[in-house]
Design an enzyme around this catalytic site. Structure first.
Site, short mmCIF file in Angstrom:
data_model
loop_
_atom_site.label_atom_id
_atom_site.label_comp_id
_atom_site.label_asym_id
_atom_site.label_seq_id
_atom_site.Cartn_x
_atom_site.Cartn_y
_atom_site.Cartn_z
N HIS A 171 -2.22 4.16 5.89
CA HIS A 171 -2.69 3.97 4.51
C HIS A 171 -4.08 4.57 4.27
CE1 HIS A 171 0.54 1.00 3.77
NE2 HIS A 171 0.28 0.56 4.98
O1 RIB Z 1 -2.62 -2.53 2.90
C1 RIB Z 1 -3.18 -1.61 3.80
C2 RIB Z 1 -4.64 -1.88 3.99
O2 RIB Z 1 -4.84 -3.16 4.58
C3 RIB Z 1 -5.31 -0.89 4.96
O3 RIB Z 1 -6.66 -0.72 4.60
C4 RIB Z 1 -5.22 -1.59 6.29
O4 RIB Z 1 -6.27 -1.19 7.20
C5 RIB Z 1 -5.43 -3.02 5.87
O5 RIB Z 1 -6.83 -3.22 5.76
#
Ligand code: RIB
Ligand code: CA
Length: 318
Positions: free
Chosen positions: A239
């Site tokens: 992500h």
């Molecule tokens: O939903 C994904 C996010 O939540 C990313 O930043 C992952 O590292 C968690 O922090």
């Protein structure tokens, strides 16, 4: 001319790859890191951030610790996803070379924004507690920044923690609500980051002779089989790295502007990002959301940076 970039982060396996990408690209100049609770406790995310700076040979980058807790919510961490201590892999123990600054991350963010006089990009890839506190210290922060990029939220896609809420927004809904209301963010949420994975065969071909190589493989495979099935991912979504790729190359993401709000009231809507796509309110647009991404270009950027980093730091023996 490279863009000065401050990353607020909760490392975190995908945070680690986002940092690798940011450090390897000449378009970006990482001028600071700030840490926040999220994937793990602040003590763990700070330790992980320090280890990553040492792992990537970038102990020159100043690091500032931020919020231990959300503004009002209870602390909820994600070791079940990112591993014990909040990260997987074989990381070096931090040394005195990465001792955090005395200054709190909220103050550090404001000071850096002032120092770069409108040229600084702030990338928030964890819960938004530090950014909300920075806004409380300096309400003019949006005018002091070139851009605020946020990995978080789910505008039209389902949440990954509740049916409506993405993890970073759910971790601190009050902070997310303030940042969305007041800071004109560019939001890179699950609408696009669910597709931010790389081919399994490329991961399988990664060299694992060194601790760094083995750690990188762990970071690309941090979701368990059951989690991959739950989220219907072929391979793990990285992500945070997609948010950074969108800064490296502005053609990676296509965004739309909306009037947006974040739910803070009922347990059902806390952390939910709601975009007023049908003009229900007379609210003026207060930010933009990425709804499309060039995943081919994203994968080219991320895999290229990983391969060059492994070549450069090839002497990292276990
Ligand atoms: O939903 C994904 C996010 O939540 C990313 O930043 C992952 O590292 C968690 O922090
Ligand atoms: Ca993160």
């Amino acid at each position: 001319m490279s863009r000065p970039l401050l990353i607020d982060t909760d490392p975190g396996c995908d945070d680690a790859l986002a940092l690798l990408l940011a450090l390897e690209r000449d378009e970006l100049d990482v001028v600071g890191l700030s840490t926040v609770h999220g994937n793990a406790s602040l003590a763990d995310t700070t330790r992980n951030a320090r280890s990553l700076l040492e792992c990537f040979d970038r102990t020159d980058i100043p690091l500032s610790e931020g919020a231990k807790l959300p503004l009002t919510a209870e602390l909820e961490t994600a070791e079940h996803i990112h591993g014990p201590g909040g990260i997987r892999g074989e990381l070096p123990e931090p040394t005195s070379a990465t001792e955090p600054l005395e200054q709190h991350a909220a103050q550090f963010i404001v000071e850096k924004a002032r120092e770069y006089e409108g040229e600084l990009t702030l990338a928030a890839i964890g819960p938004l507690t530090n950014v909300a506190l920075a806004l409380a210290i300096e309400p003019d922060l949006p005018d002091l920044l070139d851009e605020l990029i946020v990995m978080g939220g789910a505008a039209f896609a389902p949440g990954n923690v509740t049916p409506l809420a993405e993890a970073n927004f759910r971790s601190d809904p009050e902070a997310a609500a303030r940042v969305v209301r007041d800071a004109e963010p560019t939001i890179v949420g699950l609408d696009v980051t669910n597709g931010a994975n790389v081919p399994g065969e490329w991961i399988d071909a990664l060299p694992e002779e060194t601790a760094l190589g083995r750690s990188i493989v762990e970071w690309f495979t941090y979701y368990s089989g059951a989690q991959l099935e739950q989220y219907e991912y072929e391979t793990t979504a990285i992500h945070d790295a997609l948010a950074i790729a969108g800064i490296v190359d502005e053609d990676v993401l296509e965004t739309e502007t909306y009037h947006m709000q974040v739910g803070t009231d009922s347990d059902l809507d806390r952390g939910a990002l709601v975009c007023d796509a049908t003009d229900v309110t007379d609210g003026k647009p207060n930010g933009s959301v990425a709804l499309e991404a060039d995943f081919e270009r994203y994968r080219e950027l991320l895999t290229g940076s990983v391969e060059r980093t492994l070549d450069t730091l090839a002497d990292r023996r276990a």
